[in-house]
Motif scaffolding. Structure first.
Motif, PDB file in Angstrom:
ATOM      1  N   THR A 218       5.903  20.762  17.286  1.00 26.64           N
ATOM      2  CA  THR A 218       4.552  20.481  17.801  1.00 26.64           C
ATOM      3  C   THR A 218       3.483  21.328  17.126  1.00 26.64           C
ATOM      4  O   THR A 218       2.293  21.102  17.329  1.00 26.64           O
ATOM      5  CB  THR A 218       4.473  20.698  19.320  1.00 26.64           C
ATOM      6  N   PHE A 219       3.892  22.305  16.323  1.00 28.43           N
ATOM      7  CA  PHE A 219       2.936  23.155  15.615  1.00 28.43           C
ATOM      8  C   PHE A 219       2.801  22.761  14.141  1.00 28.43           C
ATOM      9  O   PHE A 219       2.209  23.488  13.353  1.00 28.43           O
ATOM     10  CB  PHE A 219       3.370  24.623  15.718  1.00 28.43           C
ATOM     11  N   TYR A 220       3.344  21.606  13.796  1.00 28.10           N
ATOM     12  CA  TYR A 220       3.314  21.179  12.398  1.00 28.10           C
ATOM     13  C   TYR A 220       1.865  21.041  11.913  1.00 28.10           C
ATOM     14  O   TYR A 220       1.037  20.393  12.560  1.00 28.10           O
ATOM     15  CB  TYR A 220       4.047  19.851  12.233  1.00 28.10           C
ATOM     16  N   PRO A 221       1.541  21.623  10.749  1.00 25.41           N
ATOM     17  CA  PRO A 221       0.151  21.647  10.264  1.00 25.41           C
ATOM     18  C   PRO A 221      -0.218  20.394   9.477  1.00 25.41           C
ATOM     19  O   PRO A 221      -0.518  20.451   8.287  1.00 25.41           O
ATOM     20  CB  PRO A 221       0.142  22.886   9.360  1.00 25.41           C
ATOM     21  N   TYR A 222      -0.211  19.259  10.152  1.00 21.96           N
ATOM     22  CA  TYR A 222      -0.529  18.001   9.479  1.00 21.96           C
ATOM     23  C   TYR A 222      -2.022  17.920   9.160  1.00 21.96           C
ATOM     24  O   TYR A 222      -2.841  18.667   9.695  1.00 21.96           O
ATOM     25  CB  TYR A 222      -0.157  16.833  10.397  1.00 21.96           C
ATOM     26  N   ILE A 223      -2.365  17.002   8.278  1.00 18.85           N
ATOM     27  CA  ILE A 223      -3.767  16.693   7.986  1.00 18.85           C
ATOM     28  C   ILE A 223      -4.008  15.266   8.435  1.00 18.85           C
ATOM     29  O   ILE A 223      -3.408  14.329   7.903  1.00 18.85           O
ATOM     30  CB  ILE A 223      -4.085  16.856   6.490  1.00 18.85           C
ATOM     31  N   GLN A 224      -4.865  15.080   9.421  1.00 17.73           N
ATOM     32  CA  GLN A 224      -5.003  13.763  10.046  1.00 17.73           C
ATOM     33  C   GLN A 224      -5.771  12.769   9.181  1.00 17.73           C
ATOM     34  O   GLN A 224      -5.504  11.584   9.204  1.00 17.73           O
ATOM     35  CB  GLN A 224      -5.705  13.912  11.398  1.00 17.73           C
ATOM     36  N   SER A 225      -6.716  13.249   8.370  1.00 18.23           N
ATOM     37  CA  SER A 225      -7.537  12.323   7.593  1.00 18.23           C
ATOM     38  C   SER A 225      -6.719  11.729   6.445  1.00 18.23           C
ATOM     39  O   SER A 225      -5.647  12.209   6.097  1.00 18.23           O
ATOM     40  CB  SER A 225      -8.752  13.069   7.032  1.00 18.23           C
ATOM     41  N   GLU A 226      -7.258  10.658   5.824  1.00 19.94           N
ATOM     42  CA  GLU A 226      -6.578  10.011   4.707  1.00 19.94           C
ATOM     43  C   GLU A 226      -6.561  10.969   3.524  1.00 19.94           C
ATOM     44  O   GLU A 226      -7.588  11.390   3.019  1.00 19.94           O
ATOM     45  CB  GLU A 226      -7.294   8.718   4.325  1.00 19.94           C
TER      46      GLU A 226
ATOM     47  N   THR B  45       1.895   9.490 -17.459  1.00 18.08           N
ATOM     48  CA  THR B  45       1.490   8.255 -16.789  1.00 18.08           C
ATOM     49  C   THR B  45       2.165   8.133 -15.426  1.00 18.08           C
ATOM     50  O   THR B  45       1.538   7.755 -14.427  1.00 18.08           O
ATOM     51  CB  THR B  45       1.855   7.036 -17.660  1.00 18.08           C
ATOM     52  N   PHE B  46       3.426   8.451 -15.389  1.00 19.91           N
ATOM     53  CA  PHE B  46       4.203   8.417 -14.149  1.00 19.91           C
ATOM     54  C   PHE B  46       3.604   9.379 -13.121  1.00 19.91           C
ATOM     55  O   PHE B  46       3.376   9.011 -11.953  1.00 19.91           O
ATOM     56  CB  PHE B  46       5.653   8.797 -14.479  1.00 19.91           C
ATOM     57  N   MET B  47       3.304  10.602 -13.543  1.00 20.77           N
ATOM     58  CA  MET B  47       2.773  11.612 -12.619  1.00 20.77           C
ATOM     59  C   MET B  47       1.373  11.247 -12.143  1.00 20.77           C
ATOM     60  O   MET B  47       1.010  11.498 -10.993  1.00 20.77           O
ATOM     61  CB  MET B  47       2.777  12.980 -13.300  1.00 20.77           C
ATOM     62  N   ASN B  48       0.575  10.641 -13.025  1.00 22.40           N
ATOM     63  CA  ASN B  48      -0.784  10.261 -12.632  1.00 22.40           C
ATOM     64  C   ASN B  48      -0.761   9.268 -11.467  1.00 22.40           C
ATOM     65  O   ASN B  48      -1.574   9.361 -10.535  1.00 22.40           O
ATOM     66  CB  ASN B  48      -1.532   9.655 -13.821  1.00 22.40           C
ATOM     67  N   GLN B  49       0.160   8.303 -11.533  1.00 19.61           N
ATOM     68  CA  GLN B  49       0.233   7.356 -10.423  1.00 19.61           C
ATOM     69  C   GLN B  49       0.669   8.055  -9.137  1.00 19.61           C
ATOM     70  O   GLN B  49       0.145   7.780  -8.055  1.00 19.61           O
ATOM     71  CB  GLN B  49       1.201   6.210 -10.733  1.00 19.61           C
ATOM     72  N   ALA B  50       1.620   8.967  -9.257  1.00 22.70           N
ATOM     73  CA  ALA B  50       2.074   9.694  -8.064  1.00 22.70           C
ATOM     74  C   ALA B  50       0.929  10.497  -7.455  1.00 22.70           C
ATOM     75  O   ALA B  50       0.752  10.531  -6.234  1.00 22.70           O
ATOM     76  CB  ALA B  50       3.239  10.611  -8.423  1.00 22.70           C
ATOM     77  N   TYR B  51       0.111  11.128  -8.299  1.00 21.93           N
ATOM     78  CA  TYR B  51      -1.017  11.924  -7.807  1.00 21.93           C
ATOM     79  C   TYR B  51      -2.062  11.054  -7.100  1.00 21.93           C
ATOM     80  O   TYR B  51      -2.733  11.501  -6.168  1.00 21.93           O
ATOM     81  CB  TYR B  51      -1.692  12.664  -8.965  1.00 21.93           C
ATOM     82  N   ARG B  52      -2.223   9.813  -7.532  1.00 23.73           N
ATOM     83  CA  ARG B  52      -3.265   8.946  -6.961  1.00 23.73           C
ATOM     84  C   ARG B  52      -2.896   8.378  -5.588  1.00 23.73           C
ATOM     85  O   ARG B  52      -3.776   7.940  -4.850  1.00 23.73           O
ATOM     86  CB  ARG B  52      -3.547   7.775  -7.916  1.00 23.73           C
ATOM     87  N   LEU B  53      -1.632   8.375  -5.248  1.00 30.98           N
ATOM     88  CA  LEU B  53      -1.192   7.665  -4.045  1.00 30.98           C
ATOM     89  C   LEU B  53      -1.752   8.297  -2.778  1.00 30.98           C
ATOM     90  O   LEU B  53      -1.598   9.490  -2.525  1.00 30.98           O
ATOM     91  CB  LEU B  53       0.345   7.656  -3.972  1.00 30.98           C
ATOM     92  N   MET B  54      -2.414   7.459  -1.962  1.00 36.31           N
ATOM     93  CA  MET B  54      -2.914   7.896  -0.668  1.00 36.31           C
ATOM     94  C   MET B  54      -1.865   7.600   0.410  1.00 36.31           C
ATOM     95  O   MET B  54      -1.042   6.707   0.262  1.00 36.31           O
ATOM     96  CB  MET B  54      -4.216   7.163  -0.324  1.00 36.31           C
ATOM     97  N   LYS B  55      -1.928   8.332   1.502  1.00 36.47           N
ATOM     98  CA  LYS B  55      -0.931   8.159   2.556  1.00 36.47           C
ATOM     99  C   LYS B  55      -1.009   6.790   3.228  1.00 36.47           C
ATOM    100  O   LYS B  55      -0.051   6.351   3.859  1.00 36.47           O
ATOM    101  CB  LYS B  55      -1.072   9.263   3.611  1.00 36.47           C
ATOM    102  N   THR B  56      -2.142   6.148   3.103  1.00 31.60           N
ATOM    103  CA  THR B  56      -2.302   4.832   3.729  1.00 31.60           C
ATOM    104  C   THR B  56      -2.209   3.697   2.721  1.00 31.60           C
ATOM    105  O   THR B  56      -2.447   2.541   3.067  1.00 31.60           O
ATOM    106  CB  THR B  56      -3.650   4.756   4.463  1.00 31.60           C
ATOM    107  N   SER B  57      -1.879   4.027   1.461  1.00 32.04           N
ATOM    108  CA  SER B  57      -1.821   2.999   0.425  1.00 32.04           C
ATOM    109  C   SER B  57      -0.623   2.080   0.617  1.00 32.04           C
ATOM    110  O   SER B  57       0.401   2.476   1.161  1.00 32.04           O
ATOM    111  CB  SER B  57      -1.740   3.642  -0.962  1.00 32.04           C
ATOM    112  N   ILE B  58      -0.784   0.835   0.144  1.00 28.91           N
ATOM    113  CA  ILE B  58       0.336  -0.108   0.171  1.00 28.91           C
ATOM    114  C   ILE B  58       0.626  -0.648  -1.227  1.00 28.91           C
ATOM    115  O   ILE B  58       1.504  -1.480  -1.400  1.00 28.91           O
ATOM    116  CB  ILE B  58       0.057  -1.279   1.135  1.00 28.91           C
ATOM    117  N   LYS B  59      -0.121  -0.166  -2.224  1.00 30.41           N
ATOM    118  CA  LYS B  59       0.077  -0.596  -3.605  1.00 30.41           C
ATOM    119  C   LYS B  59       0.239   0.621  -4.505  1.00 30.41           C
ATOM    120  O   LYS B  59      -0.193   1.717  -4.180  1.00 30.41           O
ATOM    121  CB  LYS B  59      -1.111  -1.437  -4.097  1.00 30.41           C
ATOM    122  N   GLU B  60       0.844   0.375  -5.685  1.00 34.72           N
ATOM    123  CA  GLU B  60       1.033   1.392  -6.702  1.00 34.72           C
ATOM    124  C   GLU B  60       1.650   2.669  -6.126  1.00 34.72           C
ATOM    125  O   GLU B  60       1.170   3.788  -6.345  1.00 34.72           O
ATOM    126  CB  GLU B  60      -0.290   1.705  -7.412  1.00 34.72           C
ATOM    127  N   ASP B  61       2.718   2.463  -5.364  1.00 37.44           N
ATOM    128  CA  ASP B  61       3.463   3.595  -4.820  1.00 37.44           C
ATOM    129  C   ASP B  61       4.785   3.787  -5.559  1.00 37.44           C
ATOM    130  O   ASP B  61       5.664   4.517  -5.102  1.00 37.44           O
ATOM    131  CB  ASP B  61       3.737   3.397  -3.334  1.00 37.44           C
TER     132      ASP B  61
END
Length: 703
Positions: free
Chosen positions: A502-510, A662-678
């Motif tokens: 319950t103390f996990y330091p999550y980040i709620q925003s996207e 190129t591989f790492m760039n796509q990984a860096y761009r991924l948002m937690k709410t994304s459904i593409k390019e994951d």
């Protein structure tokens, strides 16, 4: 028929047939129901209120533990309990034959303690009664029946077999100076706790570890603490009860062993107390000898008992007041897996823990039931934190599938705690487990003046005060291995883990799954090892995880990595291309040859099964494994559940080649709410999940 015939004929041989009246039978039955009345009527003793509570507890509980200050009457009340049990539990038939025997064993670490501490109390009580059957023989009371007696002897570690034959319908074991008795002896005694059996241990709390210390916080035991400050002679400042500690002695020890403090310095965790309108801080000698408290908690103990007791007191006050809960409703879940009996969840609202819920799983994974329990409360739960190492990942994935990804969070104790600090901002941590456990410490510490409230729960208390920590050479805090704690407690600390979640330091925003700077880098690969002859030894294996692109908008994603001992994964190359299966085959075969890949995992859906089969026929001498891809929703669940492993254990080159960049760039761009390019992130976390599940990796820091 009960053991005594007439109160005035108790000292006569039982076999002799005598007449008894209904009144005498009723008197004896009254004693059996109320040991305190027996003590008053037969021994003419005066017990103080706390001693009365102890005697009543011994009558009704199987296991009773008493920590005590000096001259507080612990051995006296133990002797009273011994004689109550000896004379009120045996049964005879109408012919005077013993049909339910009784045996009492009194023991101590040394023969001197048995002879000079325990036995004299028995002698005084026996002689004051004048009417009890039996006779005093050495340190025993022997009756006309071989199977009805009290005996006293020294406890010896090399003679634990003496306990194995100590059986009777009614048995009682009384241990004085119990902190000096070995675990082996207590194990032997517990082996006899059957039928109508009892154990009473009394001790000065010289050590905060060991069997006696654990008994004070175990739900199996009814525990008491006799504090000299609350003794009748001290409170009344006159000798009301002869032989007990008196006011003058305590006053002398307060002046000798304690330090006067100001109100602003009061710290109840240190045992601070008020005496004659002044506040004092005791040293350890006063804590043990006067207050009946354990020595001040050792430096490596994470949470002191007193902090937990204060949180329990605040929780009781909160419940009695019926106060409104304020703050976010968080649920932490520690999911049971194979071999563990229960899943534990903890509900915390602001600084109040509402309680713990235990779901029995009978040692089987029960993902759907656990997920269903969370779903049924989802309208009131604002955030749920799931331990996703092991079986918990299935619960988390199911909740994401159901559309609750905005409310559920994956917690991995082994993930990185980079940039996380304690409440002062000074301390850092080796991993997430250390950070979360320390967060509970900060939450409970009286210094921080947080109104933390914990429900009284003996199991939770045991877990909280048992955990130890270490400061590593790099200055980071790490918690002791899970197995060490389990070996002492005999069980896992599931309640502690659920609360920690319950103390996990999550980040709620996207936010991004892999923010810039969150991935570790390297300049050079680890050097090759040499054997005794100076020859190179290959201490790694090379693996690739291929996420096949069998739909038009999917990328073919494949990281290639070397896996070294110590949970180290060095990514050395990667592919990320929008290609058809034919081109993917050529790229895969090329990388396999270039990097001498030894293991290949191909993840694909049904349309790509043939692709995997073709690769398997073309690559000889390489282990090729196939597994089905997840649905889109489950892809993100896996990514989030295993991203911590990638951040903690994966290393990427500081100057990657173009395809890996190129591989790492796509990984860096991924948002937690994304459904593409994951694709890149899914391949990385897929590799991490595979290594955890099939190679047993990433568990070392989670212990």
């Amino acid at each position: 028929m009960n053991s005594f015939k007439k109160p005035h004929l108790m000292n006569q041989a039982i076999p002799k047939k005598i007449e008894i009246t209904e009144r005498e039978i009723n008197i004896f039955k009254g004693w059996q129901q109320d040991w305190c009345k027996f003590a008053r009527d037969v021994f003419s003793v005066r017990l103080d209120p706390e001693q009365i509570e102890i005697l009543q507890a011994v009558q009704t509980h199987k296991m009773v533990s008493v920590a005590s200050g000096t001259a507080r009457g612990k051995d006296f009340v133990a002797a009273v309990a011994a004689l109550c049990f000896l004379y009120l539990t045996p049964k005879f038939n109408s012919k005077g034959e013993l049909i339910e025997n009784t045996k009492v064993a009194m023991t101590a670490p040394t023969g001197r303690q048995v002879k000079n501490i325990m036995h004299p109390e028995i002698v005084r009580l026996f002689n004051s009664a004048k009417v009890l059957p039996g006779r005093l023989v050495s340190c025993d009371i022997r009756t006309e029946y071989a199977e009805w007696f009290l005996t006293g002897f020294k406890a010896e570690d090399n003679k634990t077999e003496v306990w194995s034959g100590f059986h009777a319908v009614n048995t009682m074991f009384i241990v004085t100076e119990a902190s000096g008795i070995s675990e082996e002896t207590f194990a032997a005694i517990e082996g006899n706790l059957q039928a109508n059996s009892k154990i009473l241990i009394v001790f000065n709390p010289n050590s905060s570890v060991g069997y006696a210390a654990r008994s004070m916080n175990s739900p199996r035991w009814k525990s008491f603490r006799l504090d000299d400050l609350t003794a009748p002679n001290v409170v009344q400042k006159q000798n009301i009860i002869p032989g007990q500690v008196d006011y003058d002695w305590v006053k002398d020890k307060v002046e000798t062993w304690c330090t006067i403090i100001q109100d602003s310095e009061i710290d109840l965790d240190k045992g601070d107390f008020e005496f004659e309108r002044r506040w004092y801080r005791p040293n350890d000698l006063f804590r043990v000898k006067v207050r009946g408290m354990f020595p001040e908690v050792s430096e490596d103990s994470l949470i002191p008992l007193r902090w937990v007791e204060l949180a329990n007191e605040r929780w009781n006050k909160w419940r009695e007041a019926g106060a409104t809960l304020k703050g976010k409703y968080r649920r932490g879940v520690d999911v049971a897996g194979m071999g563990r009996d229960s899943t534990v969840s903890c509900d915390r609202v602001g600084d109040v823990v509402k309680g713990f819920n235990v779901h029995q799983s009978s040692g089987k994974a029960d993902h759907m039931q656990v997920a269903g329990n969370i779903t049924s409360d989802i309208s009131i739960i604002e955030e749920a934190f799931i331990d996703t190492i092991g079986e918990g990942s299935g619960v988390y994935s199911r909740l994401v599938e159901l559309g609750f990804e905005s409310k559920v969070y994956s917690v991995k104790f082994s993930e990185s705690a980079i940039d996380l600090h304690d409440i002062t901002g000074q301390l850092s941590f080796a991993n997430m487990r250390a950070y979360l456990f320390w967060a509970i410490r900060d939450w409970l510490s009286p210094v921080n003046k947080i109104e933390s409230c914990l429900p009284p729960d003996p199991l939770l208390t045991q877990e909280l005060i048992e955990v130890k920590y270490v400061i590593q050479s790099n200055g980071k805090i790490i918690i002791e291995p899970k197995e060490d704690i389990k070996s002492r407690l005999g069980r896992s600390i599931d309640r502690f883990d659920a609360l920690a979640n319950t103390f996990y330091p999550y980040i709620q925003s996207e936010t991004r799954v892999f923010p810039e700077g969150s991935l570790k880098t390297y300049n050079e690969l680890p050097p090759d090892e040499k054997d005794d002859k100076g020859e190179t030894v290959i201490n790694y294996f090379t693996i690739a995880f291929a996420r096949a692109a069998d739909e038009s908008m999917d990328y073919f994603a494949m990281p290639v990595a070397r896996v070294y001992p110590g949970n180290r994964v060095y990514v050395i190359d990667a592919v990320l291309e929008l290609n058809n299966l034919t081109l993917q085959k050529d790229q895969l075969l090329g990388k396999a040859k270039e990097h001498n890949i030894k293991k290949l995992v191909i993840e694909t859906n049904r349309e790509g099964v043939n692709f995997m089969r073709r690769i398997r026929t073309l690559l000889h001498g390489i282990e090729v494994f196939g597994q089905y891809a997840k649905s889109n929703k489950r892809e993100m669940a896996r990514i989030l559940a295993n991203a911590g492993f990638v951040k903690m254990y994966f290393y990427f080159p500081e100057n990657p080649n173009p395809t890996l960049q190129t591989f790492m760039n796509q990984a860096y761009r991924l948002m937690k709410t994304s459904i593409k390019e994951d694709d890149a992130a899914d391949a990385l976390t897929g590799l991490a999940a595979y290594l955890e599940k099939y190679h047993g990796m990433f568990k070392e820091d989670n212990q």
